[in-house]
Each structure stands twice: as structure tokens, then as C-alpha cells.
Design an enzyme around this catalytic site. Structure first.
Site, mmCIF file in Angstrom:
data_model
loop_
_atom_site.group_PDB
_atom_site.id
_atom_site.type_symbol
_atom_site.label_atom_id
_atom_site.label_comp_id
_atom_site.label_asym_id
_atom_site.label_seq_id
_atom_site.Cartn_x
_atom_site.Cartn_y
_atom_site.Cartn_z
ATOM 1 N N SER A 112 0.802 -1.221 0.000
ATOM 2 C CA SER A 112 0.000 0.000 0.000
ATOM 3 C C SER A 112 0.836 1.274 0.000
ATOM 4 O O SER A 112 0.323 2.351 -0.306
ATOM 5 C CB SER A 112 -0.939 0.026 1.212
ATOM 6 N N LYS A 124 0.825 4.144 7.005
ATOM 7 C CA LYS A 124 0.164 5.025 6.028
ATOM 8 C C LYS A 124 0.774 6.425 6.144
ATOM 9 O O LYS A 124 1.493 6.750 7.085
ATOM 10 C CB LYS A 124 -1.345 5.114 6.278
#
Length: 238
Positions: free
Chosen positions: A34, A75
């Protein structure tokens, strides 16, 4: 005596640098894609242990939220409390408080959209006002990341509490050794970007300590060898 003193100082710097690093940083292996291309699956990173209050926009953070996953996740912070985060502006770019972000680190999604010729920062359109004390988090590989966009319908519109953050990624440790730079696009926003952690200083202490140990250990034997040579020369002259 001089040799022993140099070696002692070297050991203090060498061991002190390692101990300091162990207290400040934690290693973490990134399991998903990701955050490609910034971090790839299997990369070993060094994350500085911080309080959630220290987080700034642009930081790549390690956090854990039970609504997202039972495991820690990595993230990028794109919005903090009070921010309005929207996608997408002209050219498909993300906007924070109306300012378009230049995100060279993201992998954009190529879309056949007339007003987004260069691709889009997100296939999912959204507009979120981040609650105070919370963070809006996205992966750099927007087409594959399960992030705040996947939780827009939940309370807080996909945001995560600052208290969920345990660390901020400062460097890639393996297989490459690279410092993560703070994105310049966030610097002009209120609060700016975070300062780099003490990793470079810790590494400098370790390297300097190792060098002093080697030099100090070699100094004594070298002096003794030269000393014997000089004594033999003097004896020969006599």
C-alpha cells in the site's frame, strides 16, 4: 594511557549510539504494497517512537486502529484536525484546505478523464473535514491501499485518533538504506512538516566510536614498533 583513553571513549560512543537508537527507534517490517513506491513489501524500516501529538502532515506513521486491523499499519498523514481534505482538484490532485498537493511519491491511477490528463490521486472521490485530534491517512499506492477512504461511512469519516499512532518512519533499513524525506508540498501549510529524528546523529556516534576503537587499539603497538626502531638506530650509532 592515551591509547586506552581513546579506546574507552570509542566504546562509549559506539555502545551509546546503539543504546540511544534502541530507545528511540523500533524496527518494523512492512507486509503490504500500500505504500509503494516509498516502501515496498518486506522492507525493514526504522520508526521513531513518538507521541501522536507530534505528528505532522506528510509523515509516514505506524498506527493501530481496531476498526481497521488487528495489526499495526503504515500510512501517510495527509490531513490533521480541522483540515478539509478533498479529491480531486484540477489535474486529479488531492487538495488540503483548497491547496493542491504536489505528491511525487504517489503511484497515481491512470483514468480516462478529460479534466485529469495526468491520472488521479484517488479513484474514490471524497471530501472530509478532519475532526480535532484525528488524522486522515492514505497509502502512497492509492489504487491498492485500504485506508481512510475505505472507512468514509464510519464515525469520523475514516479518520484515526492521534493516540493510535506509535511511531513515525524515518528510514528504510533493509534491503536499502535510505532516509525518508519530508514532502515539501506540506511545508507551506500551517504547522509545516516534522523535523527529522536523531538517526543521523546516532549513526555518526556509532561510526565515530568504531573508528576511535580501531585507532586507539592500533596506536599503542605502532608507537612501540617505532620506539624499538629508534632505540636500535641510536644503539647502532654508538
Amino acid at each position: 594511557m592515551l591509547s586506552g583513553l581513546v579506546v574507552a571513549i570509542g566504546f562509549v560512543l559506539f555502545l551509546g549510539g546503539f543504546a540511544w537508537g534502541a530507545v528511540v527507534y523500533q524496527p518494523y517490517t512492512v507486509p503490504t504494497d500500500s505504500m509503494v513506491p516509498t516502501v515496498t513489501p518486506g522492507d525493514r524500516v526504522l520508526a521513531q517512537r513518538i507521541d501522536g501529538a507530534e505528528v505532522r502532515r506528510g509523515d509516514v506513521v505506524v498506527f493501530k486502529d481496531e476498526q481497521w486491523s488487528d495489526s499495526p499499519m503504515v500510512k501517510r498523514v495527509v490531513g490533521v484536525g480541522g483540515d478539509t481534505v478533498k479529491c480531486c482538484g484540477d489535474g486529479g490532485r488531492l487538495t488540503v484546505n483548497g491547496k493542491e498537493l504536489d505528491e511525487p511519491y504517489i503511484e497515481v491511477e491512470k483514468l480516462d478523464v478529460a479534466d485529469a490528463p495526468g491520472g488521479s490521486a484517488s479513484r474514490t472521490p471524497f471530501e472530509v473535514t478532519v475532526p480535532e485530534g484525528n488524522l486522515f491517512l492514505l497509502g502512497d499506492r492509492r489504487g491498492a491501499s485500504i485506508d481512510s477512504r475505505a472507512h468514509l461511512e464510519e464515525a469520523g469519516q475514516g479518520t484515526v485518533a492521534r493516540s493510535a499512532v506509535s511511531a513515525r518512519v524515518d528510514a528504510l533499513a533493509w534491503p536499502s538504506q535510505t532516509m525518508l524525506e519530508r514532502p515539501a508540498t506540506y511545508a507551506s501549510l500551517p504547522g509545516g512538516v516534522s523535523k527529522a529524528g536523531p538517526l543521523r546523529l546516532q549513526l555518526a556516534a556509532v561510526v565515530a566510536g568504531a573508528a576511535l576503537v580501531v585507532l586507539g587499539a592500533a596506536y599503542g603497538p605502532v608507537v612501540r614498533v617505532f620506539g624499538r626502531g629508534r632505540r636500535k638506530q641510536r644503539a647502532g650509532v654508538r
